[in-house]
Design an enzyme around this catalytic site. Structure first.
Site, PDB file in Angstrom:
ATOM      1  N   SER A  89      42.757 -36.988  13.804  1.00 43.43           N
ATOM      2  CA  SER A  89      42.646 -37.970  12.720  1.00 43.43           C
ATOM      3  C   SER A  89      42.290 -39.348  13.278  1.00 43.43           C
ATOM      4  O   SER A  89      41.200 -39.546  13.818  1.00 43.43           O
ATOM      5  CB  SER A  89      43.952 -37.985  11.909  1.00 43.43           C
ATOM      6  OG  SER A  89      43.834 -38.784  10.759  1.00 43.43           O
ATOM      7  N   HIS A 199      43.516 -37.164   4.085  1.00 34.75           N
ATOM      8  CA  HIS A 199      42.537 -36.096   4.303  1.00 34.75           C
ATOM      9  C   HIS A 199      42.402 -35.203   3.069  1.00 34.75           C
ATOM     10  O   HIS A 199      42.383 -33.971   3.173  1.00 34.75           O
ATOM     11  CB  HIS A 199      42.893 -35.284   5.552  1.00 34.75           C
ATOM     12  CG  HIS A 199      42.983 -36.132   6.779  1.00 34.75           C
ATOM     13  ND1 HIS A 199      41.881 -36.747   7.330  1.00 34.75           N
ATOM     14  CD2 HIS A 199      44.037 -36.510   7.539  1.00 34.75           C
ATOM     15  CE1 HIS A 199      42.253 -37.454   8.388  1.00 34.75           C
ATOM     16  NE2 HIS A 199      43.559 -37.338   8.526  1.00 34.75           N
TER      17      HIS A 199
END
Length: 316
Positions: A89, A199
């Protein structure tokens, strides 16, 4: 033998992190960084309080800055460069900066905006994430489909490692998961202590702001390959902006990334940064992998000694 470096994402932060780095690298972690952020990185990291450090707009640039500084110290002493890098990430920005694809200052500015944008998006609607204990990605996708069929919005957000799959959604979606997960084959769903449904489509407004921010970056050819979260493959400089934008609302395919790196004959992974999250993912995903962890300056010596036995890569 060759090696890859892995960089952690949000969630690895803790009050007190980086004390050695602030003393060793005031050039990276002093006024230069504070001027970009508009707040004292040292104060937030060393003094907290915890609820301030864990705020998305603080945690993301703090982790990026400290992890990059640790990498910079490590890179000076490596027997040879890695052949690949990946970040979980937020860690994808660190990987790109480590490879020289983007500049530290430019990346920090984008990370700061990313943190603010994701925090603002999380404030628009109550949402969150849950880990599906013991579930594989196929089961998680089936649960996502069942949620959608019931009018819900659960999304598979992270495929981190075997048995480590995370879904994201609104509070009603997570309540639905609690009520129906066991019948769908989930041993247990554990809600994560995060600010929102990262996400996933819940971050659409943040993705727009990140797209604007990354458009200011001019990526270059990297010193080694950097694998993108959304594709699990090496990213070309021309595709960096799209990869970082898509990542905000797209699935983090970290397990696939680790497998793909290993598929190129890389058997050693080095976690660089606070905590040891990506080290654990590598151990679970790549059978027989040698995994090293460097979470502070003191860990560099033993890691460099271990890596000194690795043959210089021939260009894999």
């Amino acid at each position: 033998m060759t090696f890859a470096v892995l960089f952690p994402g949000q969630g690895s932060q803790f009050v007190g992190m980086g004390a050695d780095l602030f003393d060793a690298r005031p050039d990276l972690l002093g006024e230069r960084t504070d001027d970009i952020l508009g707040w004292s990185l040292r104060s937030i990291c060393l003094d907290g309080p915890e609820d301030e450090l864990t705020r998305t707009e603080h945690a993301q640039p703090a982790l990026f800055a400290l992890t990059y500084a640790l990498w910079d110290e490590l890179s000076k002493r490596l027997p040879h460069p890695p052949v690949a890098a990946a970040g979980h990430s937020l860690g994808e920005y660190t990987a790109l900066a480590a490879a020289g694809v983007i500049d530290y200052d430019a990346a920090l500015r984008v990370v700061a905006e990313r943190g603010r944008a994701m925090a603002d998006a999380a404030d628009l609607e109550a949402s969150g994430m849950a880990a599906l204990l013991g579930a594989d990605v196929e089961l998680a996708e089936a649960i996502e489909a069942a949620s959608r069929a019931a009018g819900g919005r659960l999304t598979v957000a992270n495929d981190n490692a075997p048995g480590q799959v995370v879904v994201a959604g609104g509070v009603a979606d997570l309540d639905w998961l609690d009520a129906n997960g066991r019948d769908l084959g989930v041993r247990r769903a554990v809600r994560l202590k995060v600010a929102g449904a990262f996400h996933s489509p819940f971050m659409a407004s943040a993705a727009e702001r990140v797209a604007t921010a990354v458009a200011t970056i001019e990526p270059r050819e990297g010193r080694f390959a950097v694998y993108a979260n959304v594709t699990a493959t090496p990213v070309h400089p021309a595709d960096v902006a799209r990869a970082l934008t898509d990542q905000v609302v797209g699935r983090v395919r970290f397990a696939d990334t680790l497998r793909n790196i290993a598929g190129h004959g890389i058997g050693t992974f080095v976690h660089v940064g606070p905590g040891e999250v990506t080290a654990g993912m590598a151990k679970r995903t790549v059978e027989g992998a040698e995994v090293l962890t460097i979470s502070d300056l003191a860990g560099i010596d033993s890691a460099v000694q271990a890596l000194s036995t690795i043959d210089r890569p021939g260009g894999a």
